[in-house]
Design a protein around this motif. Structure first.
Motif, mmCIF file in Angstrom:
data_model
loop_
_atom_site.group_PDB
_atom_site.id
_atom_site.type_symbol
_atom_site.label_atom_id
_atom_site.label_comp_id
_atom_site.label_asym_id
_atom_site.label_seq_id
_atom_site.Cartn_x
_atom_site.Cartn_y
_atom_site.Cartn_z
ATOM 1 N N ARG A 26 27.887 -66.551 29.993
ATOM 2 C CA ARG A 26 26.630 -66.107 29.407
ATOM 3 C C ARG A 26 26.054 -66.819 28.202
ATOM 4 O O ARG A 26 27.100 -67.624 27.659
ATOM 5 N N LEU A 27 24.991 -66.918 27.977
ATOM 6 C CA LEU A 27 24.527 -67.397 26.593
ATOM 7 C C LEU A 27 23.686 -66.457 25.779
ATOM 8 O O LEU A 27 22.878 -65.719 26.203
ATOM 9 N N LEU A 28 24.303 -66.329 24.696
ATOM 10 C CA LEU A 28 23.275 -65.695 23.277
ATOM 11 C C LEU A 28 22.445 -66.370 22.584
ATOM 12 O O LEU A 28 23.064 -67.412 21.778
ATOM 13 N N ASN A 29 21.222 -66.311 22.741
ATOM 14 C CA ASN A 29 20.454 -67.003 21.954
ATOM 15 C C ASN A 29 19.673 -66.428 20.830
ATOM 16 O O ASN A 29 19.003 -65.200 20.883
ATOM 17 N N HIS A 30 20.224 -66.541 19.609
ATOM 18 C CA HIS A 30 19.786 -65.685 18.409
ATOM 19 C C HIS A 30 18.718 -66.689 17.645
ATOM 20 O O HIS A 30 19.135 -67.726 16.981
ATOM 21 N N ALA A 31 17.332 -66.270 17.594
ATOM 22 C CA ALA A 31 16.387 -66.907 16.790
ATOM 23 C C ALA A 31 15.461 -66.416 16.377
ATOM 24 O O ALA A 31 14.922 -65.316 16.820
ATOM 25 N N ILE B 210 23.255 -69.542 17.250
ATOM 26 C CA ILE B 210 22.611 -68.743 16.408
ATOM 27 C C ILE B 210 22.170 -69.383 15.304
ATOM 28 O O ILE B 210 22.431 -69.928 14.594
ATOM 29 N N GLY B 211 20.742 -69.313 15.527
ATOM 30 C CA GLY B 211 19.931 -69.864 14.482
ATOM 31 C C GLY B 211 19.780 -71.297 14.616
ATOM 32 O O GLY B 211 19.584 -71.895 13.673
ATOM 33 N N MET B 212 19.749 -71.796 15.742
ATOM 34 C CA MET B 212 19.756 -73.411 15.967
ATOM 35 C C MET B 212 18.383 -73.526 16.882
ATOM 36 O O MET B 212 17.889 -74.536 16.374
#
Length: 425
Positions: A300-305, A273-275
């Motif tokens: 699962r992977l959650l990518n927040h960008a 998250i935000g990385m």
């Protein structure tokens, strides 16, 4: 109509050159008390000759930023209004790196500086500025660590003032404009947990864990074990304390570690998250492949960008954000991010755009900073508080204009359980 007198009209001409416009839609107030520009426009005050001298030596966004951070120029209380006007004209409106002034324009700037007594040797940049190129090769572990420390190790108490009780430094999810920051951040954390399909007993990796807010929410509400990693020692120290304070030290492990050095997979789920904004385009493929390798089959992977929505634009190392806010940070387009994740062998399950939500989040952070201004200055410096105010206000407008976006991409490593036929979060 009164005749123009004093320094302000000359400053207006100089600023027009730097902005790349015929006339500036702002009212300027100079150090001698003179004013120029539309009467009802937002006011920008030049407090000293140093502001013009900084712009003479750096006639671009960086020179303007240095003058603001140093307090040589200031807005009249509403930075959003001033930036909204600026963003509609000249080089700001072009949404690309500033075109340097021509030789003729530089001569006109010099003549103006001479006439108002602003000529002199270059002034040292404000101490809040960082030239990250001096710390090693781009995206080496040493340089990435220095860049992260520059941004995040400015004091946990300062961040608490800005971020509020949630201590979450990424886009919140708002039900509506009246939701409130803390509730919107809690909604975001829970949304990530549901998208990841967290269940009791799972082992979760939180990449770029910040002050531990996601790890705490996931462990407390979903019964999972979390490994959180960050390159910020100050973040790690507070995250560990927060876990200990609620009796979760046995469920939450916080490490000061580069994601490239993680070797104790697999994990049932990964949150980032935000990385990813710190990874860079050249490394984004390796980033996706590394996280894929750390997932169990079916995990699962959650990518927040944050994404850059305004077309291809090479990063400018001599602009405000790289020098003062996120050294080496790079916003990638949604297309590039999706391509990297798919190329790593991950299956895309869902994409959610949260652009409008980030505008609301940033405005809430600016409000917190302004409400606690004196304390923020005491905890850091006036320059640092000015950096954060400038960066968050300008970023809010960028999201509201659609220049930037922020996306949650949910992907799954093939194998294991099939995803549900329809979304279940």
């Amino acid at each position: 109509m009164a005749k123009k007198k004093g320094v302000a009209p000359r400053l207006a001409g100089a600023l027009a050159i730097i902005l790349g416009t015929e006339e500036i839609p702002l009212r300027l107030r100079a150090w001698d008390g003179s004013e120029a520009g539309p009467v009802n426009a937002p006011v920008i005050e030049f407090r000293s000759r140093r502001g013009l001298r900084r712009m003479l030596w750096s006639p671009n966004q960086l020179g303007l930023s240095r003058a603001y951070v140093a307090g040589d120029i200031d807005d009249n209380g509403d930075l959003f209004e001033s930036f909204s006007v600026l963003s509609s004209v000249g080089k700001f409106a072009e949404v690309k790196a500033f075109r340097p002034p021509t030789l003729g324009e530089r001569w006109r700037l010099l003549r103006t500086a001479i006439r108002v007594g602003a000529v002199g040797l270059p002034i040292a940049p404000p101490p809040e500025e960082m030239d990250v190129t001096k710390t090693g090769r781009l995206h080496s572990k040493k340089r990435d660590s220095a860049a992260v420390s520059h941004h995040y190790d400015v004091g946990n108490d300062f961040y608490r003032l800005v971020l509020g009780r949630s201590m979450v430094y990424s886009c919140a999810v708002w039900e509506d404009e009246n939701t409130g920051l803390d509730a919107a951040q809690e909604a975001k954390l829970d949304l990530v947990c549901r998208k990841l399909g967290l269940k009791e007993g799972m082992r979760v990796l939180d990449v770029g864990c910040g002050w531990g807010s996601f790890a705490l929410h996931a462990a407390q509400n979903y019964g999972v074990d979390v490994v959180g990693i960050t390159l910020s020692k100050e973040q790690a120290a507070l995250a560990r304390k927060r876990a200990a304070d609620v009796g979760l030290s046995d469920r939450i492990e916080i490490r000061v570690q580069d994601y490239r050095d993680i070797s104790d997979g697999p994990f049932d789920a990964i949150s980032s998250i935000g990385m990813a904004e710190h990874v860079g385009k050249e490394q984004i493929g390796n980033y996706a492949a590394k996280l894929n390798s750390l997932l169990r089959p079916g995990g699962r992977l959650l990518n927040h960008a944050i994404s850059w929505n305004a077309g291809e634009m090479p990063p400018d190392p001599d602009s405000f954000i790289p020098r003062y806010v996120f050294p080496d940070g790079e916003m990638l387009s949604l297309t590039v991010m999706l391509g990297a994740l798919e190329s790593a062998g991950l299956e895309v399950l869902d994409v959610e755009a949260l652009r409008r939500h980030y505008g609301l989040t940033l405005r809430a952070w600016v409000h917190n900073l302004e409400e606690n201004w004196d304390e923020a200055v005491r905890l850091t410096s006036e320059g640092r508080a000015r950096v954060w105010r400038l960066y968050m206000a300008s970023s809010a407008l960028g999201f509201e204009r659609g220049l930037n976006g922020v996306n949650q991409i949910l992907v799954q490593r093939p194998g294991g359980e099939e995803p549900p036929l329809r979304r279940n979060f």
